[in-house]
Design a protein around this motif. Structure first.
Motif: not given
Length: 307
Positions: A154, A171-173, A252, A255, A276
């Motif tokens: 990341m 990538v979004r959290q 994430m 995931d 993000s």
């Protein structure tokens, strides 16, 4: 003496290549176009070769070229030399571009299982001369010490001049919990409601229990520290704990995509967003990357662009 002999040999080889080209094209101008040099340079090469050999190789006229008897004999030898050189060049290119040997890839267990293996599975099957070693760990891996060819992480490592970074995807959290947990605990309608809930901490970042939420419509930021009694350094463990109703997790999106699709986990506070990240493929900096690394990067980029 040795230098003079070597230079003479190189001149002869160059002259043989030009001679074979002239005969093949039937003209000096055609050979010049193929070789990317001037017609006068081609003529000079032939004259130098004839002087070196002490024989006339070509009869020149205003309309055409024809080979002398010595020229016909020499042309066969020149063709063999040019053919051998071309075969050698082809072989060198094959070795440079061959997808063989070993490829060492470092990633996290979650990215490895959910994305890197699916991305590379078909490609691996198509290149059985390639030996691939996966290192799956949540800790930072020194690429030089561990001889890593590609790391998926990341952070771009932009301060390390020995490394090159290639962005793969944004990538979004998300903040997620199980439906069971949400039914049994107070409603979560705003960030302040989180103070009544437990966060399962994934200890991969600094201050994992501190959340910074931005309201999507207004851009207003809220910083909150949640209470936590469960901690892990493994996303699989945290996801399982969340599915069993032990609390919320900050994770994430990539995931927990399957859990979100199945309904095993649901996103909370959908009107807010967490910071993000960008997922990078990182390699050692080289003037020319080996083909196996270049092709692997291409497959990874295509996978993440598609998905």
């Amino acid at each position: 003496m040795c230098n003079s002999l070597g230079e003479s040999m190189l001149d002869n080889l160059r002259g043989m290549a030009v001679f074979a080209s002239v005969v093949g094209h039937g003209s000096f101008s055609g050979s010049a176009r193929e070789l990317g040099i001037t017609t006068s340079a081609v003529s000079q090469q032939i004259r130098s070769l004839e002087n070196e050999l002490g024989v006339v190789l070509l009869h020149r006229s205003t309309r055409k070229l024809s080979l002398t008897e010595a020229g016909e004999s020499f042309y066969e030898a020149a063709k063999d030399v040019v053919s051998a050189a071309e075969q050698g060049r082809i072989r060198v290119n094959q070795l440079r571009d061959e997808l063989a040997g070993s490829l060492r890839i470092a990633t996290t267990p979650e990215l490895g299982v959910h994305h890197i293996l699916p991305a590379l599975s078909t490609w691996m099957a198509a290149h059985d001369d390639l030996s691939i070693n996966y290192l799956a760990d949540n800790h930072y891996v020194d690429m030089i010490d561990e001889r890593i060819d590609i790391a998926v992480r990341m952070s771009p490592s932009i301060d390390d001049h020995a490394l090159s970074s290639y962005p793969l995807t944004d990538v979004r959290q998300l903040l997620v919990a199980s439906p069971q947990y949400l039914r049994q605990h107070p409603k979560i309608e705003s960030p302040k409601d989180l103070s009544e809930h437990n966060l399962i901490c994934i200890e991969l970042t600094k201050d994992p229990a501190i959340l910074e939420l931005t309201q999507t419509e207004t851009g207003k930021k809220t910083r909150i520290k949640m209470q936590s009694r469960m901690h892990t350094n493994n996303v699989f463990m945290a996801t399982t704990l969340a599915k069993e109703g032990h609390g919320l997790i900050r994770v994430m999106e990539m995931d927990v995509r399957k859990e979100l699709e199945s309904g095993a986990l649901v996103e909370v506070l959908t009107g807010y967003k967490l910071p993000s990240f960008v997922l990078y493929a990182v390699t050692l900096s080289r003037e020319q990357q080996p083909a196996k690394i270049v092709r692997c990067l291409e497959v990874l980029k295509k996978y993440f662009q598609t998905n």
